[in-house]
Design an enzyme around this catalytic site. Structure first.
Site, PDB file in Angstrom:
ATOM      1  CG  HIS A  73     -54.255  19.904  18.110  1.00  0.00           C
ATOM      2  ND1 HIS A  73     -53.749  20.981  18.960  1.00  0.00           N
ATOM      3  CD2 HIS A  73     -53.348  18.853  18.491  1.00  0.00           C
ATOM      4  CE1 HIS A  73     -52.526  20.718  19.539  1.00  0.00           C
ATOM      5  NE2 HIS A  73     -52.386  19.178  19.117  1.00  0.00           N
ATOM      6  CG  ASP A 121     -45.316  16.484  15.154  1.00  0.00           C
ATOM      7  OD1 ASP A 121     -44.464  16.897  15.942  1.00  0.00           O
ATOM      8  OD2 ASP A 121     -46.549  16.755  15.244  1.00  0.00           O
ATOM      9  CE  LYS A 159     -47.209  17.159   4.199  1.00  0.00           C
ATOM     10  NZ  LYS A 159     -47.709  17.358   2.601  1.00  0.00           N
ATOM     11  NE  ARG A 189     -42.165  20.111  23.541  1.00  0.00           N
ATOM     12  CZ  ARG A 189     -42.641  19.141  23.090  1.00  0.00           C
ATOM     13  NH1 ARG A 189     -43.010  18.748  22.232  1.00  0.00           N
ATOM     14  NH2 ARG A 189     -42.846  18.093  24.045  1.00  0.00           N
TER      15      ARG A 189
HETATM   16  O1  PAF Z   1     -48.309  14.144  18.025  1.00  0.00           O
HETATM   17  C1  PAF Z   1     -48.682  13.964  19.272  1.00  0.00           C
HETATM   18  O2  PAF Z   1     -49.204  15.066  19.786  1.00  0.00           O
HETATM   19  C2  PAF Z   1     -48.283  12.942  19.607  1.00  0.00           C
HETATM   20  O3  PAF Z   1     -47.107  12.341  19.561  1.00  0.00           O
HETATM   21  C3  PAF Z   1     -49.275  11.538  19.734  1.00  0.00           C
HETATM   22  C4  PAF Z   1     -49.324  11.317  18.187  1.00  0.00           C
HETATM   23  C5  PAF Z   1     -50.826  11.954  20.314  1.00  0.00           C
HETATM   24  C6  PAF Z   1     -48.774  10.448  20.584  1.00  0.00           C
HETATM   25  O4  PAF Z   1     -48.798  10.570  21.927  1.00  0.00           O
END
Ligand code: PAF
EC number: 6.3.2.1
Length: 283
Positions: free
Chosen positions: A33, A147, A145, A184
């Site tokens: 993040h 996700d 990327k 997770r």
């Molecule tokens: O990837 C995530 O953390 C979530 O799917 C998001 C984009 C914040 C939407 O809730």
């Protein structure tokens, strides 16, 4: 850093800002993040992050209740990254009435891979992301990327609705042993954590086999997928899918496309014990 939960207050704070760069998250922030926050800073100013665990994208038997919520630690990390506003709405702030209007992505993209195993997931993601975009009105928004399918679906949503936001992809950040960082991962036991990098190893093996296929036609792409699923299952994983797809639209890849040099991507989701992990590798 300003921490705001109210939509109107957020708008008041962002009034006149037309270069805001936005990173939506569900919190429990890790280095992956934070790398997105840094990327956001390169593309706009101020940087706005959000933390909202979006019930709408969790299935009835999924981990909404147990999803790690670590607000104080997250705030400290975002402050260090120089984030200007943290938008952290409650469910009441973001959904003051039941959300009856929802964004339904096309079946051929929203109901495959993750969408097949998590029905309604992308509807929940698209709906909340559209709503968050409407609250923040950013010039750019950054999505990881890791996700891969989510990134593609959101890009297309932004394009189809002519949203004035540019979607920027952020590279997957990995631990030293190759495991893609994810909130997770914290669910994994010590033994599972030691086994978890196997997911990326299998992806790399699949990539090698696919590249070898370029010179041979004896094995098919689907055979490679089956062998990889069996190899993970043999180590005690419960794979949902290992799929070799076209990067352009995530449709199944054929040997002909491979020979023609079409960019491909291998996507996987598999459970290790109770923890479901996803990863991908571009070819
Ligand atoms: O990837 C995530 O953390 C979530 O799917 C998001 C984009 C914040 C939407 O809730």
């Amino acid at each position: 850093m300003k921490i705001i939960s109210d939509i109107q207050e957020l708008r008041d704070h962002l009034r006149g800002q037309n270069r805001a760069s936005f990173v939506p998250t569900m919190g429990n922030l890790h280095e992956g993040h934070l790398s997105l926050m840094r990327l956001a800073r390169q593309h706009g100013d101020p940087v706005v992050a959000s933390i909202f665990v979006n019930r709408m994208q969790f299935g009835p038997n999924e981990d909404f209740d147990s999803y790690p919520r670590t607000m104080q630690a997250d705030i400290e990390k975002l402050e260090k990254e120089g984030v200007y506003i943290l938008f952290a709405p409650t469910e009441r702030d973001l959904y003051p009435q039941p959300q009856e209007y929802r964004v339904d992505p096309p079946q051929q993209l929203g109901d495959i891979l993750e969408g097949e195993f998590r029905p309604g997931f992308f509807k929940g993601v698209c709906t909340v992301v559209l709503k968050l975009f409407s609250c923040v009105q950013p010039k750019v928004a950054v999505f990881g990327k890791k996700d891969y399918q989510q990134l593609m679906i959101i890009r297309r949503m932004a394009k189809q609705f002519a949203l004035p936001v540019e979607i920027i992809p952020g590279e997957t950040i990995r631990a030293e042993d190759g495991l893609a960082l994810s909130s997770r991962n914290g669910y994994l036991s010590t033994e599972e954590r030691a086994e978890a990098p196997e997911l990326q190893k299998v992806l790399k093996e699949v990539r090698e086999r696919v590249l070898q296929l370029k010179d041979r036609t004896s094995q098919s792409i689907s055979e490679i997928e089956k062998v990889a699923v069996a190899s993970l299952a043999g180590r005690g994983w419960q794979p949902d899918y290992i799929a070799i797809r076209q990067q352009s639209d995530l449709a199944p890849a054929s040997n002909e496309q491979l020979q023609a040099g079409e960019p491909l991507v291998i996507l996987t989701a598999a459970k290790l014990g109770k923890t479901r992990l996803i990863d991908n590798l571009e070819i």
